[in-house]
Scaffold this motif. Structure first.
Motif: not given
Length: 74
Positions: A52-59, A70-74
């Protein structure tokens, strides 16, 4: 953004027939303790968020609650 993250989480809960112990999902809601997600569910969540967002939240390490996502998506 927050609404979409919560929608993704709710879909994973529904798909896996997981009953949750919280009434409202907010930033401090624990993915494992409050929502009962296991490692498979967390993997599903990662794939959905990445798609959905193109971000690996566990990166950048372990994610333990909705606010961390949410902090990882900012």
């Amino acid at each position: 953004m927050k609404e979409k993250v919560i929608e993704i989480i709710l879909n994973i809960l529904k798909e896996n027939d997981i009953e949750i112990s919280v009434i409202e999902i907010n930033d401090s809601t624990s993915l494992t303790n409050d929502l009962g997600l296991d490692s498979f569910n967390l993997a599903q969540l990662t794939v959905e968020i990445e798609s959905e967002f193109g971000v690996d939240i566990f990166e950048n390490g372990v994610i333990s609650n909705v606010g961390d996502i949410l902090n990882q998506l900012k």
